[in-house]
Write an enzyme that holds these catalytic residues in place. Structure first.
Site, mmCIF file in Angstrom:
data_model
loop_
_atom_site.group_PDB
_atom_site.id
_atom_site.type_symbol
_atom_site.label_atom_id
_atom_site.label_comp_id
_atom_site.label_asym_id
_atom_site.label_seq_id
_atom_site.Cartn_x
_atom_site.Cartn_y
_atom_site.Cartn_z
ATOM 1 N N PHE B 117 97.717 0.366 -17.530
ATOM 2 C CA PHE B 117 98.354 0.701 -16.256
ATOM 3 C C PHE B 117 97.331 0.592 -15.142
ATOM 4 O O PHE B 117 96.129 0.579 -15.398
ATOM 5 C CB PHE B 117 98.974 2.107 -16.302
ATOM 6 C CG PHE B 117 100.440 2.108 -15.940
ATOM 7 C CD1 PHE B 117 101.382 1.496 -16.743
ATOM 8 C CD2 PHE B 117 100.882 2.712 -14.753
ATOM 9 C CE1 PHE B 117 102.725 1.468 -16.403
ATOM 10 C CE2 PHE B 117 102.224 2.699 -14.399
ATOM 11 C CZ PHE B 117 103.148 2.073 -15.227
ATOM 12 N N GLN B 231 102.078 7.421 -0.816
ATOM 13 C CA GLN B 231 101.819 6.230 -1.638
ATOM 14 C C GLN B 231 102.888 5.152 -1.469
ATOM 15 O O GLN B 231 104.077 5.418 -1.639
ATOM 16 C CB GLN B 231 101.756 6.622 -3.114
ATOM 17 C CG GLN B 231 101.538 5.419 -4.043
ATOM 18 C CD GLN B 231 101.125 5.838 -5.428
ATOM 19 O OE1 GLN B 231 101.959 6.229 -6.243
ATOM 20 N NE2 GLN B 231 99.834 5.789 -5.710
ATOM 21 N N HIS B 233 104.130 1.936 -3.268
ATOM 22 C CA HIS B 233 104.064 1.170 -4.515
ATOM 23 C C HIS B 233 104.113 -0.298 -4.134
ATOM 24 O O HIS B 233 104.930 -0.683 -3.292
ATOM 25 C CB HIS B 233 105.259 1.553 -5.400
ATOM 26 C CG HIS B 233 105.167 1.045 -6.804
ATOM 27 N ND1 HIS B 233 105.253 -0.283 -7.113
ATOM 28 C CD2 HIS B 233 104.993 1.702 -7.981
ATOM 29 C CE1 HIS B 233 105.139 -0.424 -8.430
ATOM 30 N NE2 HIS B 233 104.977 0.759 -8.976
ATOM 31 N N LEU B 243 112.541 0.037 -7.414
ATOM 32 C CA LEU B 243 111.221 -0.108 -8.015
ATOM 33 C C LEU B 243 111.213 -1.160 -9.113
ATOM 34 O O LEU B 243 112.057 -1.154 -10.006
ATOM 35 C CB LEU B 243 110.799 1.241 -8.607
ATOM 36 C CG LEU B 243 109.509 1.256 -9.428
ATOM 37 C CD1 LEU B 243 108.311 1.050 -8.520
ATOM 38 C CD2 LEU B 243 109.375 2.564 -10.191
ATOM 39 N N GLU B 246 105.181 -1.052 -12.381
ATOM 40 C CA GLU B 246 103.826 -1.534 -12.624
ATOM 41 C C GLU B 246 103.674 -2.099 -14.044
ATOM 42 O O GLU B 246 102.787 -2.911 -14.305
ATOM 43 C CB GLU B 246 102.889 -0.324 -12.442
ATOM 44 C CG GLU B 246 101.445 -0.620 -12.261
ATOM 45 C CD GLU B 246 100.742 0.577 -11.606
ATOM 46 O OE1 GLU B 246 101.132 0.956 -10.476
ATOM 47 O OE2 GLU B 246 99.830 1.131 -12.216
ATOM 48 N N ARG B 286 97.269 1.353 -6.748
ATOM 49 C CA ARG B 286 98.394 1.029 -5.863
ATOM 50 C C ARG B 286 98.003 0.945 -4.396
ATOM 51 O O ARG B 286 98.504 0.097 -3.661
ATOM 52 C CB ARG B 286 99.496 2.081 -6.041
ATOM 53 C CG ARG B 286 100.155 1.968 -7.388
ATOM 54 C CD ARG B 286 101.141 3.075 -7.634
ATOM 55 N NE ARG B 286 101.782 2.870 -8.936
ATOM 56 C CZ ARG B 286 102.583 3.749 -9.519
ATOM 57 N NH1 ARG B 286 102.850 4.908 -8.930
ATOM 58 N NH2 ARG B 286 103.123 3.485 -10.677
ATOM 59 N N HIS B 354 106.805 5.406 -2.264
ATOM 60 C CA HIS B 354 107.114 5.751 -3.650
ATOM 61 C C HIS B 354 106.845 7.218 -3.970
ATOM 62 O O HIS B 354 107.553 7.832 -4.774
ATOM 63 C CB HIS B 354 106.275 4.861 -4.553
ATOM 64 C CG HIS B 354 106.563 4.998 -6.014
ATOM 65 N ND1 HIS B 354 107.822 4.825 -6.539
ATOM 66 C CD2 HIS B 354 105.751 5.288 -7.074
ATOM 67 C CE1 HIS B 354 107.768 4.991 -7.865
ATOM 68 N NE2 HIS B 354 106.538 5.300 -8.201
ATOM 69 N N ARG B 389 97.406 8.462 -6.094
ATOM 70 C CA ARG B 389 97.755 8.751 -7.481
ATOM 71 C C ARG B 389 97.738 7.479 -8.324
ATOM 72 O O ARG B 389 98.192 6.433 -7.864
ATOM 73 C CB ARG B 389 99.156 9.371 -7.551
ATOM 74 C CG ARG B 389 99.647 9.600 -8.970
ATOM 75 C CD ARG B 389 100.979 10.313 -9.014
ATOM 76 N NE ARG B 389 102.110 9.504 -8.578
ATOM 77 C CZ ARG B 389 102.707 8.560 -9.322
ATOM 78 N NH1 ARG B 389 102.256 8.270 -10.530
ATOM 79 N NH2 ARG B 389 103.741 7.892 -8.846
#
Lengths: 248, 580
Positions: B117, B231, B233, B243, B246, B286, B354, B389
């Site tokens: 990730f 954040q 994304h 979305l 990722e 991100r 996000h 994050r």
């Protein structure tokens, strides 16, 4: 002028009306919209009192099930372009449920049914294995995976002829979720769960018309779950006849 | 006005709230625990999380490595004692969820599978195909049904926290189905209401994500921490903001510009390889990826469509078999909402709001500065995520800190006194306020109009890049919108399931939080993680290695204070991606 389409929306305020009525709204026939977008256009631009549930708008939270032209649909997953703009789309609350207001149904009965089938892993040795995961091979996962995809959108209940006649019937989604745990290699609670299922009326009324499976927006097969259950129960019944000391 | 009571009340029935309720019920089966939520718990937005949840489980990994990735991903604005507790408890929480039936994807030998990730240097993200949040939420919800001491108030909307003598003593809530106003008294309250993405126009967040708990806590006197860190994304569908996880990039997807070029190589994210490499290129963090998009757009190398600029996410080379096995939801979403098949076509994407790193200020146990008030999950800021994050840390955060808050609150209620008489008076006041809003007939402003003006203002003034000027201009517009919001036009005169009335309350929350985001951003004159100031482009550890704390003044204005960041093992350093 841009193309439009007419929505005929079921309106019902229990403190004012005794019966639902249809109210008509003209909305843009936007090719990027789903039915839910058209309803939100009404709510935001025309009539703030039109009432419906929605949240994720991506087909996973399960809030926005409604009848569209008499068919149960997840309205965030159905494009407007599925409909002919020269004809109105009739939007009504999911059938076979009490209606709270406009397009909002009372689904509390489902929550009870769900609890009754004990939709959780039942086993008594969890303490001993606390630190490590239970092994489960991809094949074992596949055995129940599709039944775990249910989003509780209630569309199968609205398509189920048995629910229409017998509202106490545990119903497709709850039985599929019971099977989701019965078929999980980590679970040891099948018999307990089966007792709960047996205690409720209606299961044997299911005629395998399979409407629940046809309408499921997530490709769950509740009809298959019910069939598995009946086969399991029938086998248990036969065993109990042949082996009077029980089936355990 | 009816009055209900319990020992411990949890507001919100998503991942954090359900985990908290189970933790409390297990720690203290004798307590009356209640969950109040404005939607049925399985509708909560945890349901939409896709990619996975991080926890160290493989022998190739270490807690130290997970902690370092989190700290560097956070641009050092996290509290390192919190990060250490998090990585330490994460595996146990994930195994616990496995025992509760979560259908984790598996290796052939039956052990849990993990995937790479963004920003993580080892594969440690557990996943259930690409519907991880859905499966976690339903596993938690279905498991919660076996705890008979947990009562639920489904579809009740909390409008106020009751606080007497510095102690939280419950809430006032509207039962949506009837429009009745009730108080629910409790010795402790845990806020698990999620984030506030709907403050922005283009977001992955569901309609219900209005920052309810943050606004409730703030109005009750608790500070909101690090609210300037929002954040984006990097990969949302342009028309809807849906979305695209990722995990597409973890499985090998490429981000390409209008020339088919993997442009991230131009932004200090390493060199392209055919296969995914940890902490490199498409598996960078991100904040960096979203910023690279803006730079690429400024260079004129993005594409332009009816919904603005975009780039392409190419997963075709991953192949149909892997896509159907590991990314089936992505394929379903693309087919349904973008009218394309990612097996054969590239996916247009652009950055999309996000998550908010900020939230209700809590300590490591989830306790806020108000006695008896706790918070967990996205609603809270326990300072795990700092300025940015990492993907797949937030689902785990819901479990670790949901459980911690549940246990801490259950322990707290023993010594807590019964609510005093002042609480009753507060509840009556709140009922009068709600009734007068419900009965209001002279308004002129449409909720939807004010909401969309707020949203576009936020995008313009507090987007991926901000400046002192843009933030100040945004705050001025918001001040005007808040004036207008006093004259809302409410058309729905019914008490039954009045969603327009609930939207009015939500708009009121969001307008307040929007101003806090702008004010917090104005005062942080540096760039760090997701907060990028064009007028202050460098990180400034001398002045801003500190959490912002937004307090509400008596006159309703915002006051920003700062508190130090906790450093245990990792002194502030450069964030290096693309080479290990």
């Amino acid at each position: 002028m841009a193309e439009t389409i007419r929505l005929e929306v079921s309106r019902y305020r229990p403190e004012v009306e005794s019966e639902p009525t249809l109210q008509s709204y003209e909305v843009p026939y936007n090719k990027d919209w789903v039915i839910l977008d058209a309803l939100n256009y009404v709510k935001n631009q025309i009539d703030g009192s039109v009432t419906f549930r929605w949240s994720c708008r991506m087909g996973v939270c399960g809030s926005c099930g409604m009848m569209a032209n008499g068919e149960p649909k997840l309205t965030c997953a159905v494009p407007l372009t599925d409909y002919d703009p020269t004809q109105p789309i009739r939007i009504e609350p999911l059938q076979f449920f009490p209606v709270v207001r406009d397009l909002v149904i009372d689904m509390s009965s489902f929550l009870e049914k769900l609890s009754n089938v004990k939709p959780w892993i039942i086993r008594d040795d969890v303490e001993a294995t606390e630190a490590v995961e239970f092994r489960q091979t991809p094949v074992e996962l596949d055995a129940y995976k599709q039944f775990s995809m249910c989003i509780n959108c209630m569309i199968c209940y609205s398509a189920c002829p048995v629910i229409g006649l017998e509202p106490e019937f545990t119903g497709p989604a709850a039985i599929a979720l019971a099977q989701r745990y019965n078929l999980d290699s980590r679970d040891k609670g099948k018999e307990e769960r089966m007792d709960a299922l047996d205690a409720h009326e209606g299961l044997w009324g299911c005629t395998f018309v399979g409407e629940c499976t046809k309408v499921c927006p997530k490709n769950v097969d509740p009809a298959g779950a019910i069939q598995l259950y009946k086969m399991g129960s029938a086998t248990d019944y036969l065993k109990s006849m042949l082996l009077p000391w029980g089936t355990k | 006005m009816a009055s209900y009571s319990c020992d411990l009340l949890i507001v919100g029935g998503g991942g954090a709230g359900l985990r908290a309720s189970i933790a409390a019920a297990e720690a203290r089966p004798d307590l009356d625990v209640a969950v109040v939520s404005k939607v049925y718990p399985m509708r909560s937005h945890t349901v939409a999380a896709e990619g996975g949840a991080a926890a160290v489980i493989k022998s190739t990994d270490s807690l130290e490595a997970h902690a370092y990735d989190t700290v560097s991903g956070a641009d050092w604005l996290c509290d390192q004692d919190v990060v250490e507790a998090f990585v330490d408890e994460a595996p146990r929480e994930m195994v616990q969820l496995e025992h509760w039936g979560c259908p984790w994807s598996r290796e052939p030998d039956g052990t849990v599978a993990v995937r790479p990730f963004g920003g993580m240097k080892v594969s440690r993200t557990w996943f259930a195909a690409d519907k991880t949040g859905f499966h976690m939420l339903h596993s938690l919800f279905q498991t919660s049904l076996k705890y008979k001491s947990v009562k639920r108030y489904d579809e009740w909307f909390v409008s106020r926290l009751l606080v007497d003598d510095g102690r939280c003593a419950g809430v006032v809530a509207v039962e949506i189905a009837t429009g009745e106003v009730h108080s629910i008294l409790a010795k402790a309250v845990i806020l698990c209401t999620g984030g506030c993405g709907k403050i922005f126009p283009f977001t992955t967040n569901a309609n219900i994500k209005n920052g309810d708990g943050m606004a409730l806590a703030y109005r009750a006197g608790a500070p909101l921490k690090d609210m300037e860190f929002v954040q984006y994304h990097p990969t949302g569908l342009p028309a809807t903001g849906i979305l695209i996880t990722e995990a597409t990039r973890a499985e090998g997807g490429w981000l390409v510009n209008k020339d088919g070029y993997r442009y991230l190589q131009d932004y200090a994210l390493g060199t392209p390889e055919p296969k995914p490499v940890h902490r490199t290129m498409e598996l960078g963090p991100r904040d960096r990826l979203s910023q690279a998009f803006i730079k690429e757009q400024e260079r004129g190398r993005t594409l332009e469509g009816p919904y603005g600029h975009y780039v392409n996410l190419d997963i075709r080379h991953i192949g149909e078999t892997v896509i159907d096995k590991k990314l089936p939801f992505v394929r379903e979403l693309c087919l349904k909402y973008a009218n394309l098949d990612p097996v054969h076509e590239v996916i247009p994407v652009r950055p999309v709001v996000h998550y908010i790193m900020g939230g209700v200020h809590t300590d490591i146990h989830g306790a806020t500065p108000i006695a008896g008030l706790y918070a967990a999950g996205e609603a809270a800021c326990v300072s795990l995520n700092g300025a940015n994050r990492l993907g797949s840390n937030s689902l785990t955060e819901c479990l670790v800190f949901g459980a911690r808050a549940g246990r801490a609150a259950a322990e707290y209620v023993d010594g807590a006194p019964a609510p005093g008489a002042a609480v009753e008076a507060q509840a009556s006041d709140e009922e009068r306020r709600l009734r007068s809003l419900m009965d209001k007939t002279d308004g002129t402003e449409r909720i939807a109009d004010l909401r969309s003006e707020m949203q576009s203002t936020m995008e313009e003034s507090a987007g991926i890049y901000r400046s002192g000027d843009s933030l100040a201009a945004g705050a001025e517009t918001l001040g005007r919108l808040r004036q207008h919001a006093r004259h809302l036009k409410l058309e729905d005169r019914s008490r039954t399931f009045n969603t327009e009335f609930i939207s009015a309350l939500e708009l009121d929350y969001m307008l307040e939080l929007a101003e806090i985001i702008l004010r917090s951003g104005e005062q942080r004159t540096e760039s760090r993680g997701a907060h990028q100031r064009t007028d202050f482009p460098a990180r400034d550890d001398d002045n801003f290695l500190a959490h912002s704390l937004a307090y509400r003044n008596d006159d309703g204005s915002v006051r920003i204070e700062y508190s130090p960041v906790t450093i245990t093992k990792w002194p502030p350093g450069a964030r290096v991606y693309g080479k290990q």
